[in-house]
Write a protein that holds these residues in place. Structure first.
Motif, mmCIF file in Angstrom:
data_model
loop_
_atom_site.group_PDB
_atom_site.id
_atom_site.type_symbol
_atom_site.label_atom_id
_atom_site.label_comp_id
_atom_site.label_asym_id
_atom_site.label_seq_id
_atom_site.Cartn_x
_atom_site.Cartn_y
_atom_site.Cartn_z
ATOM 1 N N HIS A 76 -28.753 8.338 -25.614
ATOM 2 C CA HIS A 76 -28.244 8.362 -26.994
ATOM 3 C C HIS A 76 -29.136 7.514 -27.906
ATOM 4 C CE1 HIS A 76 -24.969 8.609 -30.057
ATOM 5 N NE2 HIS A 76 -25.441 7.422 -30.405
ATOM 6 N N HIS A 80 -31.732 8.639 -31.011
ATOM 7 C CA HIS A 80 -31.764 8.068 -32.366
ATOM 8 C C HIS A 80 -33.204 7.782 -32.805
ATOM 9 C CE1 HIS A 80 -27.700 7.814 -33.641
ATOM 10 N NE2 HIS A 80 -27.299 6.913 -32.769
ATOM 11 N N GLU A 105 -24.373 10.854 -35.799
ATOM 12 C CA GLU A 105 -23.968 10.402 -34.465
ATOM 13 C C GLU A 105 -23.547 11.562 -33.564
ATOM 14 O OE1 GLU A 105 -24.387 7.715 -33.061
ATOM 15 O OE2 GLU A 105 -24.547 6.144 -34.599
#
Ligand SMILES: [Zn+2]
Length: 192
Positions: A76, A80, A105
């Motif tokens: 994750h 980003h 997100e």
């Protein structure tokens, strides 16, 4: 690709965590050749940031906790960085707009799960999941991942692809009936 650890992270880092980070990075060709700083956080969720110097990205930073670290969290945060890189880079914007990962997100969760089964070791944080899917994640991980891949395809033509994805995920428990733990024990030949 070069990895640097902050002094605090160096103190906390375990062999297992460092191997997990290296393994995760192998699935991020976009970050090849970039210098990534890994810091430590106590927070349940990691974080990712980048710093700029004279309009150029000068530093890519992710922060992770070490205890109970999952590939899902590492992936994750690395996603980003990819999101941030494509935002900062005009060239990427024009040449590979279709492959660009949109910011957000939930988008980050979807693209992380779709990237590789490695990142499906824990449920995502922001993608909406029915309770049963979250609680029995290992039973659903593969189906959710397949739906994420399908949603990314769908995005080419459907603006509401996240909504589509979350609706599909909501149907999963019906398609994959709950296994009652007692059932296997009552099979007639179980004790034979
Ligand atoms: Zn995030």
């Amino acid at each position: 690709m070069s990895l640097a650890f902050t002094p605090l992270m160096k103190k906390r880092l375990t062999r297992r965590a460092s191997e997990m980070i290296e393994q995760a990075l192998r699935h991020f060709p976009e970050l090849q050749g970039k210098r990534i700083t890994v810091g430590y956080t106590r927070a349940h969720l990691g974080s990712a940031s980048m710093s700029y110097r004279a309009g150029q990205i000068s530093r890519l930073i992710i922060r992770l906790k070490v205890r109970n670290l999952t590939y899902q969290t590492i992936g994750h945060e690395l996603t980003h960085l990819v999101q941030g890189l494509s935002r900062g880079d005009r060239l990427a914007r024009s040449s590979a707009a279709r492959e660009r990962i949109p910011s957000g997100e939930t988008q980050c969760d979807i693209w992380t799960l779709a990237r590789h089964p490695l990142f499906c070791d824990d449920p995502p944080t922001y993608l909406r999941l029915p309770r049963r899917v979250r609680e029995q994640w290992p039973d659903y991980a593969e189906s959710v991942r397949n739906l994420c891949t399908a949603a990314i395809e769908k995005r080419q033509s459907h603006r509401l692809y996240i909504r589509w994805l979350e609706l599909e995920i909501r149907q999963l428990p019906r398609r994959l009936p709950d296994q009652k733990p007692g059932e296997q024990l009552t099979l007639p030949f179980a004790s034979a």
